[in-house]
Design an enzyme around this catalytic site. Structure first.
Site, PDB file in Angstrom:
ATOM      1  N   ASP A  92       0.852  -1.188   0.000  1.00 47.90           N
ATOM      2  CA  ASP A  92       0.000   0.000   0.000  1.00 47.90           C
ATOM      3  C   ASP A  92       0.889   1.241   0.000  1.00 47.90           C
ATOM      4  OD1 ASP A  92       0.702  -0.534   2.819  1.00 47.90           O
ATOM      5  OD2 ASP A  92      -0.581   1.192   3.237  1.00 47.90           O
ATOM      6  N   GLU A 156      -0.081  -0.592   5.732  1.00 47.61           N
ATOM      7  CA  GLU A 156       0.903   0.002   6.648  1.00 47.61           C
ATOM      8  C   GLU A 156       0.769   1.510   6.714  1.00 47.61           C
ATOM      9  OE1 GLU A 156       4.547   1.848   8.095  1.00 47.61           O
ATOM     10  OE2 GLU A 156       3.760   1.984   6.056  1.00 47.61           O
TER      11      GLU A 156
END
Length: 451
Positions: A92, A156
């Site tokens: 991500d 994250e």
């Protein structure tokens, strides 16, 4: 780079690495599904799962984590009786911010002036490619000498803790002798560095209310309590005159003992405007690695364009507080919330809400794994000795892993050196860093297997 078979193999794989990173960067995998389609994150996760399968990984799975995102897991068996190493990265990315400010499209990998530009190129899709390169180089030169687990997180950057909660519920999944977190970076490009400490983080949302509704500033201004002005007073109370963070009861005088960050280098890395002073006291390393730091991430209030002459009834802000190793993030959150309530003026109503939290981390740099990494980095970066530095950012998973596996060694390396400008516009990765760190990781796995 001095000639050795592993380095030669990695060099030969760099065109493939660039092509793969371009494919990964093209996924708009921002794990905020109010901003970007879930399908973009799912596409990146499936790409990684396919890549692991093609490298012979077993038990490849997309793990549905409690925050609604997916992490990718795979296991590559090594020789019988070998040690187990867990390799971590995340797919991500941060939103690109102002896309118009990018020189080239943020989700397109573009080579310019010897660097590869694109959102996630360094943080942390480049880390995924780094792990793949290291393993391919070993497979081409005698095989991978350890059992390898790979975990690639899907949220994250959001700090929502999906993988942390999943790991706590399935502690057997990520057990390893050593964990390599590929989400840090060299102190400077060309200077091999392991990250020894990470600051923790807490996010607090604040709302101030003073009136039932907005009022005409001419008719009521001067006596009617302005919620936006009250919020500004609260936010200002979080900093001393020199800009140091001041949260009542939170210590802020710790010193960093180790590699120092020269002030001029920091100014250049941070692109501080001429004539603008740095904030805080102590050395730069003290301020960014060893002390708390508060940042106002956003304020909900009327924009300048279209503003009316009104006294504001409500205002809201999101505050980030970075906390250094040795400071409990839960306790720091309570202190921050108490400070906000104590410093809200005029009897205004104030509400605080904790919306994210992660503990700080300190590695054991005297462990055998660090000796293996130091030797490997010395080969990958000829003439350079591995350094240990702090990092002001947070990787909450590190503390979760350290708590779950207290006997496991954790190392932090990666591609996010200062020129990478992670989280900013025009993020980029140095292909030289990607190549050298892939060599270092491969040699580390070989050294560690023999230690």
């Amino acid at each position: 780079m001095s000639s050795n078979p592993v380095a030669e193999t990695v060099a030969s794989l760099m065109p493939r690495a660039k092509a793969e990173l371009a494919e990964l960067v093209a996924f708009k995998s921002v794990a905020d599904f109010d901003q970007y389609p879930r399908s973009e994150s799912e596409g990146a996760a499936n790409w990684i799962a396919d890549a692991l399968r093609s490298e012979g990984f077993q038990d490849v799975a997309l793990l549905d984590t409690p925050d609604g995102t997916q992490s990718v897991y795979g296991y590559l068996p090594g020789p019988e009786g070998a040690k187990t190493v867990l390799l971590y990265a995340h797919y991500d990315v941060q939103p690109p911010l102002d896309e118009a400010a990018w020189t080239t499209p943020p989700f397109e990998l573009v080579e310019r002036d010897g660097r590869w530009y694109g959102r996630g190129s360094a943080d942390c899709k480049g880390g995924v490619v780094m792990h793949l390169l290291a393993l391919r180089a070993l497979k081409a030169n005698g095989g991978v000498p350890v059992h390898v687990k790979v975990i690639v997180e899907g949220s994250e950057e959001q700090g929502t803790g999906g993988l942390e909660r999943y790991a706590e519920a399935h502690p057997e999944l990520l057990t390893a002798d050593t964990i390599v977190i590929g989400d840090a970076g060299n102190f400077r490009a060309g200077l091999p560095t392991v990250t020894a400490t990470l600051r923790g983080m807490t996010l607090v949302r604040v709302q101030v209310d003073t009136l039932e509704g907005n009022l005409h500033s001419g008719q009521f201004g001067g006596a009617a309590p302005d919620a936006l002005a009250a919020l500004i007073r609260v936010l200002d109370s979080l900093r001393a005159k020199d800009g140091s963070t001041t949260v009542d009861g939170l210590a802020g005088e710790a010193a960093w003992d180790g590699l120092q960050y020269e002030e001029q280098a920091f100014r250049e890395d941070a692109k501080v405007l001429d004539g603008v002073e740095l904030i805080g006291s102590g050395t730069v390393a003290d301020r960014v690695w060893a002390r708390p730091a508060v940042t106002v991430l956003g304020i909900d209030c009327p924009p300048v364009v279209g503003a009316t002459p009104s006294v504001q009834a409500s205002a809201r802000a999101l505050i980030s507080l970075r906390v250094p190793p040795g400071v409990d993030a839960v306790g720091a959150t309570k202190l921050l919330e108490a400070h906000i309530e104590a410093h809200t003026p005029w009897g205004a109503r104030v509400r605080t809400e904790s919306v994210g939290q992660g503990q700080a981390f300190r590695a054991d740099t005297s462990s055998p794994a660090y000796a293996s990494m130091a030797e490997a980095m010395g080969v990958a970066y000829p003439g350079q000795e591995m350094q240990s530095a702090g990092m002001g950012g947070s990787i909450p998973l590190c503390n979760t892993l350290a708590s779950l596996y207290p006997d496991t060694e954790i190392l932090l390396i990666g591609l996010s050196e200062p020129e990478a400008q992670i989280h900013a516009v025009n993020e980029s990765v140095s292909p030289d860093e990607l190549e050298r760190l892939s060599v270092a990781e491969a040699l580390f796995l070989r050294n560690y297997a023999a230690s």
